[in-house]
Design a protein around this motif. Structure first.
Motif, PDB file in Angstrom:
ATOM      1  N   LYS A  38       0.584  -1.159  -0.244  1.00  0.00           N
ATOM      2  CA  LYS A  38       0.205   0.160   0.097  1.00  0.00           C
ATOM      3  C   LYS A  38       0.877   1.111  -0.279  1.00  0.00           C
ATOM      4  O   LYS A  38       0.686   2.376  -0.980  1.00  0.00           O
ATOM      5  CB  LYS A  38      -1.054  -0.104   1.426  1.00  0.00           C
ATOM      6  N   GLN A  39       2.200   1.151   0.673  1.00  0.00           N
ATOM      7  CA  GLN A  39       2.692   2.282   0.565  1.00  0.00           C
ATOM      8  C   GLN A  39       3.446   2.624  -0.869  1.00  0.00           C
ATOM      9  O   GLN A  39       4.132   4.034  -1.508  1.00  0.00           O
ATOM     10  CB  GLN A  39       4.380   1.595   1.626  1.00  0.00           C
ATOM     11  N   THR A  40       3.715   1.588  -1.118  1.00  0.00           N
ATOM     12  CA  THR A  40       4.927   1.053  -2.897  1.00  0.00           C
ATOM     13  C   THR A  40       2.911   2.350  -3.560  1.00  0.00           C
ATOM     14  O   THR A  40       3.677   3.219  -4.561  1.00  0.00           O
ATOM     15  CB  THR A  40       4.697  -0.074  -2.874  1.00  0.00           C
ATOM     16  N   GLN A  44       3.516   5.735  -5.592  1.00  0.00           N
ATOM     17  CA  GLN A  44       3.543   6.210  -7.194  1.00  0.00           C
ATOM     18  C   GLN A  44       4.643   5.437  -7.529  1.00  0.00           C
ATOM     19  O   GLN A  44       5.102   5.661  -8.875  1.00  0.00           O
ATOM     20  CB  GLN A  44       3.841   7.835  -6.960  1.00  0.00           C
ATOM     21  N   GLY A  45       4.211   4.545  -6.831  1.00  0.00           N
ATOM     22  CA  GLY A  45       5.669   3.171  -7.162  1.00  0.00           C
ATOM     23  C   GLY A  45       4.874   1.778  -8.203  1.00  0.00           C
ATOM     24  O   GLY A  45       5.400   0.887  -8.555  1.00  0.00           O
ATOM     25  N   ILE A  46       3.911   2.018  -8.484  1.00  0.00           N
ATOM     26  CA  ILE A  46       3.100   0.499  -9.472  1.00  0.00           C
ATOM     27  C   ILE A  46       2.581   1.343 -10.564  1.00  0.00           C
ATOM     28  O   ILE A  46       1.992   2.904 -10.549  1.00  0.00           O
ATOM     29  CB  ILE A  46       1.955   0.574  -8.487  1.00  0.00           C
ATOM     30  N   THR A  52       1.235   5.505 -13.959  1.00  0.00           N
ATOM     31  CA  THR A  52       1.747   5.512 -12.667  1.00  0.00           C
ATOM     32  C   THR A  52      -0.088   5.329 -11.891  1.00  0.00           C
ATOM     33  O   THR A  52      -0.519   6.310 -12.072  1.00  0.00           O
ATOM     34  CB  THR A  52       2.530   6.217 -11.850  1.00  0.00           C
ATOM     35  N   ILE A  53      -0.262   3.830 -11.375  1.00  0.00           N
ATOM     36  CA  ILE A  53      -1.969   4.276 -10.346  1.00  0.00           C
ATOM     37  C   ILE A  53      -1.601   4.046  -9.395  1.00  0.00           C
ATOM     38  O   ILE A  53      -0.509   3.874  -8.495  1.00  0.00           O
ATOM     39  CB  ILE A  53      -2.537   2.435 -11.185  1.00  0.00           C
ATOM     40  N   THR A  54      -2.315   4.577  -8.671  1.00  0.00           N
ATOM     41  CA  THR A  54      -2.296   4.360  -6.808  1.00  0.00           C
ATOM     42  C   THR A  54      -3.562   3.840  -6.471  1.00  0.00           C
ATOM     43  O   THR A  54      -3.534   4.461  -5.448  1.00  0.00           O
ATOM     44  CB  THR A  54      -1.856   5.694  -6.225  1.00  0.00           C
ATOM     45  N   GLN A  55      -4.749   3.871  -6.967  1.00  0.00           N
ATOM     46  CA  GLN A  55      -5.747   3.420  -6.558  1.00  0.00           C
ATOM     47  C   GLN A  55      -5.680   1.878  -6.192  1.00  0.00           C
ATOM     48  O   GLN A  55      -5.816   0.926  -7.192  1.00  0.00           O
ATOM     49  CB  GLN A  55      -6.739   3.566  -7.474  1.00  0.00           C
ATOM     50  N   PHE A  56      -6.264   1.057  -5.124  1.00  0.00           N
ATOM     51  CA  PHE A  56      -5.591  -0.537  -4.884  1.00  0.00           C
ATOM     52  C   PHE A  56      -7.055  -0.466  -6.096  1.00  0.00           C
ATOM     53  O   PHE A  56      -6.229  -2.690  -5.497  1.00  0.00           O
ATOM     54  CB  PHE A  56      -5.927  -0.793  -3.537  1.00  0.00           C
ATOM     55  N   ASP A  57      -7.487  -0.355  -6.257  1.00  0.00           N
ATOM     56  CA  ASP A  57      -9.238  -1.413  -6.974  1.00  0.00           C
ATOM     57  C   ASP A  57      -9.522  -1.066  -8.069  1.00  0.00           C
ATOM     58  O   ASP A  57      -9.955  -1.572  -8.613  1.00  0.00           O
ATOM     59  CB  ASP A  57     -10.314  -0.783  -5.920  1.00  0.00           C
ATOM     60  N   GLY A  63      -3.533  -9.819 -19.652  1.00  0.00           N
ATOM     61  CA  GLY A  63      -1.921  -8.650 -21.426  1.00  0.00           C
ATOM     62  C   GLY A  63      -2.038  -7.910 -20.519  1.00  0.00           C
ATOM     63  O   GLY A  63      -1.054  -7.221 -20.905  1.00  0.00           O
ATOM     64  N   MET A  64      -2.099  -7.037 -19.528  1.00  0.00           N
ATOM     65  CA  MET A  64      -1.850  -6.092 -18.567  1.00  0.00           C
ATOM     66  C   MET A  64      -0.517  -6.336 -18.373  1.00  0.00           C
ATOM     67  O   MET A  64      -0.022  -7.124 -17.748  1.00  0.00           O
ATOM     68  CB  MET A  64      -2.751  -4.966 -17.582  1.00  0.00           C
ATOM     69  N   LYS A  65       0.484  -4.797 -18.536  1.00  0.00           N
ATOM     70  CA  LYS A  65       1.434  -4.919 -17.577  1.00  0.00           C
ATOM     71  C   LYS A  65       1.749  -4.402 -16.683  1.00  0.00           C
ATOM     72  O   LYS A  65       1.576  -3.170 -15.993  1.00  0.00           O
ATOM     73  CB  LYS A  65       3.012  -4.885 -18.786  1.00  0.00           C
ATOM     74  N   VAL A  66       2.476  -5.027 -15.032  1.00  0.00           N
ATOM     75  CA  VAL A  66       2.597  -4.306 -14.327  1.00  0.00           C
ATOM     76  C   VAL A  66       3.823  -4.062 -13.629  1.00  0.00           C
ATOM     77  O   VAL A  66       4.539  -4.831 -13.551  1.00  0.00           O
ATOM     78  CB  VAL A  66       1.509  -5.310 -13.045  1.00  0.00           C
ATOM     79  N   ALA A  67       4.685  -3.296 -13.553  1.00  0.00           N
ATOM     80  CA  ALA A  67       5.625  -2.600 -12.438  1.00  0.00           C
ATOM     81  C   ALA A  67       5.346  -2.573 -11.655  1.00  0.00           C
ATOM     82  O   ALA A  67       5.298  -1.110 -11.139  1.00  0.00           O
ATOM     83  CB  ALA A  67       6.519  -1.202 -13.378  1.00  0.00           C
ATOM     84  N   VAL A  68       6.373  -3.029 -10.531  1.00  0.00           N
ATOM     85  CA  VAL A  68       6.731  -2.334  -8.871  1.00  0.00           C
ATOM     86  C   VAL A  68       8.316  -1.922  -8.825  1.00  0.00           C
ATOM     87  O   VAL A  68       9.037  -2.686  -9.132  1.00  0.00           O
ATOM     88  CB  VAL A  68       6.370  -3.727  -8.381  1.00  0.00           C
ATOM     89  N   SER A  69       7.593  -0.972  -8.816  1.00  0.00           N
ATOM     90  CA  SER A  69       9.479  -0.101  -8.460  1.00  0.00           C
ATOM     91  C   SER A  69       9.653  -0.622  -6.991  1.00  0.00           C
ATOM     92  O   SER A  69       8.947  -0.668  -5.448  1.00  0.00           O
ATOM     93  CB  SER A  69       9.393   1.049  -7.563  1.00  0.00           C
TER      94      SER A  69
END
Length: 296
Positions: A38-40, A44-46, A52-57, A63-69
Motif C-alpha cells: 500500500k505504501q508503494t 507512486q511506485g506502481i 502510474t496507478i495509485t488506486q488499490f481497486d 495482458g496488462m503489464k504491471v511494474a513494481v518499484s
C-alpha cells in the motif's frame, strides 16, 4: 511494451493473466506485506502499462503489464490546492492545474505552477527544475506537461507538433449551439492592447484551426469539446466568441454569462509521444463536475 521510466533493474515486471483488482494481484505476486504494498501504491511506485496507478481497486485486465518499484520511494507527500501530480518520471512531470494559478511566473503574481513544482523537487531532493513547455491561461484548468531538464524541454519545444498527437478541451459556452460539430479556421493576431482578434484572411497573424463537437446542450448553455489542430494564444476563447457562443466566465472575450464564477474551460485530454523513449503517453481527466451539473 509501454514506457517504463527507470532502468529495468529498478522495477519488477509482471503480466496479468486474469481480470482482478490491482491490490489483490499485488498481494498474490509481490513478496511484500500488505502495508508495504500500500505504501508503494501511495508513493507512486506502481505502473500499469506505463501509467502510474495509485488506486488499490484499479481493475486489471488480461495482458496488462504491471511494474513494481524496487527502490524506496520518495517520502515527500506532495500537497497543493492548485496542482495535482498525474504522472512523473526522470524526464518529465504531468500535472492537472486548477483555475486561478499561472503556468509560470508573470508580473507581480508569485503563485504559479512552475514555482510549486520547483519547491516539490527541492523538498524531494530531486536535482531538477520545472521547465515550461506550453501554457494554460490562469483561469483555465486541466492537464499540462513540464520538462525536468533542459534537453527534454528542447525536444518538446522544437518538436511539439510532432510529439503531441491529441489535445482536447471541454468548455461551457453561452447559449444553445446550432451546429453539432464543425471546424473554425482563421488568422489570429494580437492588437496593441494584447487582445487577440481574428481575421478570415491572412492579416499577418497565425493560422488557427479548431475542431468542435457538442456534447450536451440546454437552451442556456452548450457543453462543447474542442480539438486543437494549432495551439495559438486564446485560440478556443476567440473561436468560441467568433461563433457567437463565448466561453462562460470569460471576462476578455465573453458576454457576461458567468454561471460558475470561473472561466469554463478545461484541458481534459493530453496525448504525446514521450520525448525520450518515444512511447505513447495518454492522459485524461474527468469533465469538471460543475460543468456537468449545468446540464442535468
Amino acid at each position: 511494451m509501454r514506457y517504463n521510466a527507470n532502468s529495468p533493474g529498478e522495477y519488477e515486471h509482471y503480466v496479468v493473466n486474469e481480470e482482478r483488482p490491482l491490490l489483490e494481484f499485488l498481494l498474490d505476486n509481490v513478496h511484500q506485506t500488505r502495508t508495504k504494498i500500500k505504501q508503494t501504491l501511495q508513493g507512486q511506485g506502481i505502473r500499469v502499462n506505463g501509467k502510474t496507478i495509485t488506486q488499490f481497486d484499479y481493475m486489471l485486465q488480461p495482458g496488462m503489464k504491471v511494474a513494481v518499484s524496487k527502490t524506496k520511494r520518495n517520502q515527500v507527500t506532495f500537497k497543493s490546492r492548485y496542482v495535482r501530480i498525474v504522472y512523473e518520471d526522470r524526464w518529465l512531470i504531468v500535472i492537472e492545474k486548477q483555475p486561478g494559478i499561472l503556468s509560470m511566473a508573470g508580473g507581480h503574481s508569485s503563485l504559479n505552477v512552475k514555482s510549486v513544482l520547483d519547491d516539490y523537487f527541492h523538498k524531494s531532493h530531486q536535482k531538477c527544475r520545472a521547465h515550461v513547455v506550453h501554457r494554460l491561461d490562469r483561469d483555465t484548468s486541466g492537464l499540462m506537461v513540464y520538462a525536468k531538464d533542459i534537453d527534454t524541454e528542447q525536444i518538446l519545444e522544437h518538436n511539439w507538433h510532432d510529439i503531441v498527437y491529441d489535445r482536447r478541451y471541454v468548455a461551457v459556452l453561452s447559449g444553445e449551439m446550432e451546429q453539432d460539430e464543425g471546424t473554425i479556421q482563421n488568422w489570429l493576431k494580437d492588437n496593441k492592447a494584447y487582445v487577440t482578434y481574428s481575421s478570415p484572411v491572412d492579416n499577418g497573424g497565425k493560422l488557427a484551426i479548431t475542431h468542435f463537437h457538442v456534447m450536451d446542450r440546454t437552451t442556456d448553455h452548450s457543453l462543447v469539446e474542442f480539438k486543437l489542430e494549432t495551439g495559438r494564444k486564446n485560440q478556443i476563447r476567440v473561436h468560441a466568441a467568433d461563433m457567437g457562443h463565448p466561453v462562460c466566465g470569460d471576462v476578455k472575450y465573453g458576454n457576461g454569462d458567468d454561471p460558475l464564477h470561473r472561466l469554463c474551460l478545461h484541458a481534459w485530454l493530453l496525448c504525446f509521444y514521450h520525448p525520450v523513449t518515444r512511447e505513447p503517453m495518454e492522459f485524461e481527466t474527468t469533465v469538471p463536475a460543475a460543468f456537468r451539473h449545468l446540464f442535468k
